[in-house]
Design an enzyme around this catalytic site. Sequence first.
Site, mmCIF file in Angstrom:
data_model
loop_
_atom_site.group_PDB
_atom_site.id
_atom_site.type_symbol
_atom_site.label_atom_id
_atom_site.label_comp_id
_atom_site.label_asym_id
_atom_site.label_seq_id
_atom_site.Cartn_x
_atom_site.Cartn_y
_atom_site.Cartn_z
ATOM 1 C CB SER A 167 17.380 -24.818 -35.612
ATOM 2 O OG SER A 167 18.392 -24.271 -36.445
ATOM 3 C CG HIS A 195 15.229 -25.522 -31.724
ATOM 4 N ND1 HIS A 195 14.107 -25.439 -32.516
ATOM 5 C CD2 HIS A 195 16.076 -24.544 -32.162
ATOM 6 C CE1 HIS A 195 14.270 -24.475 -33.408
ATOM 7 N NE2 HIS A 195 15.448 -23.906 -33.208
ATOM 8 C CE LYS A 227 12.835 -21.869 -32.272
ATOM 9 N NZ LYS A 227 12.962 -20.398 -32.183
#
Length: 374
Positions: A167, A195, A227
């Site tokens: 990240s 991610h 996300k």
Amino acid sequence: MLDWLDEAAKRRAKAGLTRRLRPRPADARDLDLAGNDYLGLTRHPEVTAAAAEAARRWGAGATGSRLVTGTTEAHALLEAELAAFCGFEAALVFSSGYAANLAALTALAPAGTLLVSDAGNHASLIDGCRLARAATTVVPHAAPEAVADALAGHEGPAWGVTDGVFSVDGDAAPLAAWAEACRAHGAALLVDDAHGLGVVGPGGRGAVAGAGLAGAPDVVATVTLSKALGSQGGAVLGPARVIRQLVETARTMIFDTGLAPPAVAAALAALRLLRAEPAMAARALAATRTLHDRLTAAGLTARAPDAAVLSVRAPSPETAVAWAEDCRERGLRVGCFRPPSVPDGVSRLRLTARADLTPTQLDHAVTTVTATRP
């Protein structure tokens, strides 16, 4: 008895580490490259409509833990479609990605287990290792040879534990090499793909799928729904027997209220949009690479990104804070990462690209970051 809190706050302020909450209005007009809405779906009409309909149908909350009243038909549908999309046998949804990581590590690593954890791992993996009844060895960042060394000679169950995409700098873990090192010593592999999902791998299926490890009997992945899928919550993906273990033993499953149905429905709608338009993942990557190429051409220092995260190095915590504030005053919202949030102690601006960024918005981002550099 709480006077020490004031002294601690003064020390943080002197070190440039003061943090503040900044409420944003619903109609904010600045360009947001600080959040993690990688596909630009959090305000997509189909996503918000799905959330609104779920609120009307199921209510605003799950009403209880997953084992009591907190599992709806929508939860089961999301789990089935998420597992199928990512290439795993089964999935289990949690109230957050943090809770998913805590569940996986504490329920799958009993006493006598060895956890080999990458030094760059997210705080949720670190905390999961601390809460597990296992021993933990931290190895240097992205060093699969160190994983093999740590596992050598251990008798009993063991896990390699790593982010799929980290990240801070957006670099991808060498997952194939991690898996090889783990398998050579009889260990399984746990990957936090928060991610990676929606950005990397075939059609945005994540870093685990990109490494050819999805569905392997010795691989478990965790993902977030907050996300690329623009909603809230997290999930664990893996073999059905892993999911059974979590349902029956994971404390963040048994004792936490289930994910709210509107968030479940929003994530499912976003997943279906990604499945129907896999080019969204490629657009997010392309936007990140454009930012990297133009910012480094302007003389700034940034690692070449593997996903939708780009970190631009700052001279110090104080200059990073001032830089981010200067960007904000010019209508650009960027992240500001400082110790102890960064394991290498280097402060950064953190920019996150989106699939829906226009050329004009990219120009604005590059111009603003370069014009305000310390």
